[in-house]
Design a protein around this motif. Sequence first.
Motif, mmCIF file in Angstrom:
data_model
loop_
_atom_site.group_PDB
_atom_site.id
_atom_site.type_symbol
_atom_site.label_atom_id
_atom_site.label_comp_id
_atom_site.label_asym_id
_atom_site.label_seq_id
_atom_site.Cartn_x
_atom_site.Cartn_y
_atom_site.Cartn_z
ATOM 1 N N MET A 110 3.909 -1.446 30.156
ATOM 2 C CA MET A 110 3.168 -0.723 29.157
ATOM 3 C C MET A 110 1.852 -1.453 28.931
ATOM 4 N N ALA A 111 0.769 -0.714 28.953
ATOM 5 C CA ALA A 111 -0.556 -1.303 28.763
ATOM 6 C C ALA A 111 -0.782 -1.650 27.298
ATOM 7 N N LYS A 112 -1.594 -2.673 27.091
ATOM 8 C CA LYS A 112 -1.919 -3.088 25.737
ATOM 9 C C LYS A 112 -2.832 -2.041 25.101
ATOM 10 N N PRO A 113 -2.541 -1.603 23.851
ATOM 11 C CA PRO A 113 -3.393 -0.601 23.218
ATOM 12 C C PRO A 113 -4.814 -1.123 23.001
ATOM 13 N N LYS A 114 -5.777 -0.237 23.161
ATOM 14 C CA LYS A 114 -7.163 -0.614 22.942
ATOM 15 C C LYS A 114 -7.491 -0.530 21.457
ATOM 16 N N ARG A 115 -8.401 -1.389 21.010
ATOM 17 C CA ARG A 115 -8.751 -1.470 19.595
ATOM 18 C C ARG A 115 -9.590 -0.284 19.136
ATOM 19 N N LYS A 116 -10.384 0.287 20.047
ATOM 20 C CA LYS A 116 -11.245 1.392 19.619
ATOM 21 C C LYS A 116 -10.403 2.594 19.207
ATOM 22 N N ASN A 117 -10.950 3.376 18.321
ATOM 23 C CA ASN A 117 -10.300 4.579 17.802
ATOM 24 C C ASN A 117 -9.063 4.289 16.947
ATOM 25 N N LEU A 118 -8.880 3.047 16.534
ATOM 26 C CA LEU A 118 -7.797 2.710 15.619
ATOM 27 C C LEU A 118 -8.401 2.302 14.283
ATOM 28 N N PRO A 119 -7.763 2.682 13.179
ATOM 29 C CA PRO A 119 -8.288 2.252 11.880
ATOM 30 C C PRO A 119 -8.077 0.750 11.690
ATOM 31 N N ASP A 120 -8.880 0.140 10.846
ATOM 32 C CA ASP A 120 -8.723 -1.282 10.539
ATOM 33 C C ASP A 120 -7.631 -1.428 9.487
ATOM 34 N N LEU A 121 -6.491 -1.961 9.888
ATOM 35 C CA LEU A 121 -5.367 -2.154 8.976
ATOM 36 C C LEU A 121 -5.170 -3.626 8.644
ATOM 37 N N MET A 180 -3.863 -4.017 13.072
ATOM 38 C CA MET A 180 -3.884 -5.044 12.027
ATOM 39 C C MET A 180 -4.582 -6.320 12.487
ATOM 40 N N GLY A 181 -4.750 -6.481 13.799
ATOM 41 C CA GLY A 181 -5.373 -7.683 14.337
ATOM 42 C C GLY A 181 -4.451 -8.878 14.335
ATOM 43 N N VAL A 182 -3.150 -8.646 14.530
ATOM 44 C CA VAL A 182 -2.150 -9.723 14.540
ATOM 45 C C VAL A 182 -1.312 -9.626 15.813
ATOM 46 N N ALA A 183 -0.497 -10.625 16.063
ATOM 47 C CA ALA A 183 0.393 -10.619 17.225
ATOM 48 C C ALA A 183 1.579 -9.682 16.970
ATOM 49 N N PRO A 184 2.031 -8.973 17.993
ATOM 50 C CA PRO A 184 3.182 -8.084 17.822
ATOM 51 C C PRO A 184 4.440 -8.810 17.347
#
Length: 95
Positions: free
Chosen positions: A1-12, A67-71
Amino acid sequence: MAKPKRKNLPDLGHLAQTGAEIAVRVTPKAARNAIELRDGQLRVSVTVVPENGKANGAVQGLLSTAMGVAPSQLQLKRGHSAREKLFIYSGPSRS
């Protein structure tokens, strides 16, 4: 599974508080991966099928990216096989 890209995601990032409970409603097998806030509820759509925990992992990855954190800092507490899920953030609080 590819890592999701940050663009088009809200800042949580504001949700990244130690012990925070994050309730989400999940839509698996969607046309695209997305996170949106609708009617005061966080809704997550993932393209992955809901079998063997694949959709749960995709939701965890998408949330952590937004969220900008590790899974690994998000744990699924409730809703392993339901659309309504509750994640707990266990990492350090972000300012």
